[in-house]
Design a protein around this motif. Sequence first.
Motif, PDB file in Angstrom:
ATOM      1  N   ASN A 208       9.694  57.614 168.021  1.00 18.36           N
ATOM      2  CA  ASN A 208       8.454  56.857 168.172  1.00 18.36           C
ATOM      3  C   ASN A 208       8.749  55.371 167.990  1.00 18.36           C
ATOM      4  O   ASN A 208       9.402  54.976 167.018  1.00 18.36           O
ATOM      5  CB  ASN A 208       7.416  57.297 167.133  1.00 18.36           C
ATOM      6  N   SER A 210       7.168  51.140 169.218  1.00 12.49           N
ATOM      7  CA  SER A 210       6.075  50.374 169.814  1.00 12.49           C
ATOM      8  C   SER A 210       6.617  49.214 170.638  1.00 12.49           C
ATOM      9  O   SER A 210       7.731  48.722 170.408  1.00 12.49           O
ATOM     10  CB  SER A 210       5.130  49.847 168.728  1.00 12.49           C
ATOM     11  N   THR A 212       5.259  45.437 171.768  1.00  8.81           N
ATOM     12  CA  THR A 212       4.227  44.459 171.433  1.00  8.81           C
ATOM     13  C   THR A 212       4.495  43.150 172.173  1.00  8.81           C
ATOM     14  O   THR A 212       5.619  42.630 172.148  1.00  8.81           O
ATOM     15  CB  THR A 212       4.190  44.191 169.918  1.00  8.81           C
ATOM     16  N   VAL A 306       3.290  57.493 176.798  1.00 12.15           N
ATOM     17  CA  VAL A 306       2.460  56.469 176.170  1.00 12.15           C
ATOM     18  C   VAL A 306       1.418  57.189 175.316  1.00 12.15           C
ATOM     19  O   VAL A 306       0.557  57.894 175.845  1.00 12.15           O
ATOM     20  CB  VAL A 306       1.759  55.582 177.223  1.00 12.15           C
ATOM     21  N   TYR A 309      -2.538  52.697 173.827  1.00 12.48           N
ATOM     22  CA  TYR A 309      -2.365  51.379 174.455  1.00 12.48           C
ATOM     23  C   TYR A 309      -3.582  50.543 174.092  1.00 12.48           C
ATOM     24  O   TYR A 309      -4.721  50.999 174.222  1.00 12.48           O
ATOM     25  CB  TYR A 309      -2.274  51.539 175.972  1.00 12.48           C
ATOM     26  N   GLN A 326      -0.403  45.920 172.967  1.00 16.52           N
ATOM     27  CA  GLN A 326       0.542  46.778 172.238  1.00 16.52           C
ATOM     28  C   GLN A 326       0.464  48.202 172.779  1.00 16.52           C
ATOM     29  O   GLN A 326      -0.624  48.703 173.077  1.00 16.52           O
ATOM     30  CB  GLN A 326       0.247  46.775 170.741  1.00 16.52           C
ATOM     31  N   ALA A 327       1.615  48.822 172.921  1.00 18.79           N
ATOM     32  CA  ALA A 327       1.699  50.222 173.348  1.00 18.79           C
ATOM     33  C   ALA A 327       2.540  50.998 172.349  1.00 18.79           C
ATOM     34  O   ALA A 327       3.565  50.501 171.865  1.00 18.79           O
ATOM     35  CB  ALA A 327       2.316  50.324 174.734  1.00 18.79           C
ATOM     36  N   PHE A 328       2.100  52.209 172.047  1.00 22.67           N
ATOM     37  CA  PHE A 328       2.857  53.103 171.165  1.00 22.67           C
ATOM     38  C   PHE A 328       3.523  54.162 172.034  1.00 22.67           C
ATOM     39  O   PHE A 328       2.849  54.951 172.697  1.00 22.67           O
ATOM     40  CB  PHE A 328       1.929  53.716 170.121  1.00 22.67           C
ATOM     41  N   HIS A 330       6.521  57.241 172.872  1.00 29.70           N
ATOM     42  CA  HIS A 330       6.939  58.502 172.249  1.00 29.70           C
ATOM     43  C   HIS A 330       7.942  59.179 173.182  1.00 29.70           C
ATOM     44  O   HIS A 330       7.613  59.474 174.332  1.00 29.70           O
ATOM     45  CB  HIS A 330       5.690  59.369 172.063  1.00 29.70           C
ATOM     46  N   SER A 361       9.951  47.793 168.524  1.00 28.07           N
ATOM     47  CA  SER A 361      10.129  48.145 167.109  1.00 28.07           C
ATOM     48  C   SER A 361      11.335  49.056 166.924  1.00 28.07           C
ATOM     49  O   SER A 361      11.795  49.717 167.865  1.00 28.07           O
ATOM     50  CB  SER A 361       8.877  48.834 166.572  1.00 28.07           C
TER      51      SER A 361
END
Length: 464
Positions: A208, A210, A212, A306, A309, A326-328, A330, A361
Amino acid sequence: MTRDAALAHAADHFDSGDFVRDLSRRVAFRTASQEPDSGPALAAYLHDEIGPSLAKLGFSFSIHPNPEPAYGPFLVASRHEGDDLPTVLMYGHGDVIRGQDKSWTCGQGPWTLAVDGERLYGRGTADNKGQHSINIAALATVLALRGQLGFNIKWLLETGEETGSPGLAAFCSAHQELLAADVLIASDGPRVGRDQPTVFLGSRGVANFSLTLNLRGGGGHHSGNWGGLLRNPGTVLANAIASMVDAHGVIRVQGLRPPPIPDNVRAALQGLRFGGDAGDPEVDPGWGEPGLTPAERVIAWNTLEVLAYKTGNPDFPVNAIPPSAQAFMHMRFVVGTDVSRLRDVVQQHLSTHGFEGIEVSEPEIMHATRLDPDNAWVRFTLASIEQSTGKKPVLLPNLGGSLPNDVFADILGLPTVWVPHSYAACQQHAPDEHLLAPVAREALQLMTGLFWDLAAAAPALPRR
């Protein structure tokens, strides 16, 4: 006493209501590890319920604090029958996801086991109290009829799996002798289908991270005055993600793609079908890596998703260009994927494609594992289950999801064989979680058969 009698005894344990009574008691412990006040319930589940249940079967047990002091304890139990016998390590977790009490529409809420037709409702019935309860009951059946197992056995129960198993790796590293065994046999996750006994040998890893992009300080700028003059971070970041994974879900970053699928893994997956049970979503046939079967895409390949978002204010959008996005992200990945430099790989890809200023990140990683499908422990397990059920079990080289199996495979150095007792539509992390009665009953029999057979097969099985 015969093997058939043992299987009949296991079925009677379910039919008599004894299994439901045991599970009902365990469901009532509010062991939601995500809640900050769950510590006493987590400790009580081990000290007051599981420890005494195993002690009745001739186990000695001890409870250990977590190396991560903010998280719940571990239980280690052992029954030793002989120095010349193989040792099986079993695993389970006593913690559960939050109850989500007000959202349940079936049963009697998360903390009271409720039987409705073939469904046993309650938090933890599928994940994982029901599954480790089946395995404990199967051991009890063999001991009741034969007086001994014919092998040594250890149990490790943690209370933090639903928060990422904090402290598990450190605990196992520090207690390798205490947990030493010849094989891990455990139960978690779903079968491929409710009527298909399943064995899996590891799990895909998960990473996981991110992305940004902060382009300017302050709030948004009026789109009528500044539209066409200011870069929109939401648009830029969306295109950056599209450079990483295309509109069909195909990974476009070479360093995030897996190695070729091994021949014995491809053979094990041949003909497997995913989805189709009641409650399952419909599989999208055009999604994912081209040229692969659905089974290969979910079990033997990598995926990049994704998860969330955000740009601007999604709840109250205004006519302004937002300052940031920002997107997280996976990623699920298989054995052989090098994730040691994942952050650098993604950063280099974005730079090469002209996307500067996006912060990547450091990823949170759970590593991938996969036991060789030709391992002797695997062959033994498959043969035993087929004899007990009359069905050829499905062999998954690894689970599509992730478990802390790397702790057992890499730190403890064990071959890992998982026999799940749930199914995909069990709603394990949602309201109305349930265990299917027919699956539980069959699982009691096949695990009883597995433990019954292990004593006779012991001399031929590999040892550490």
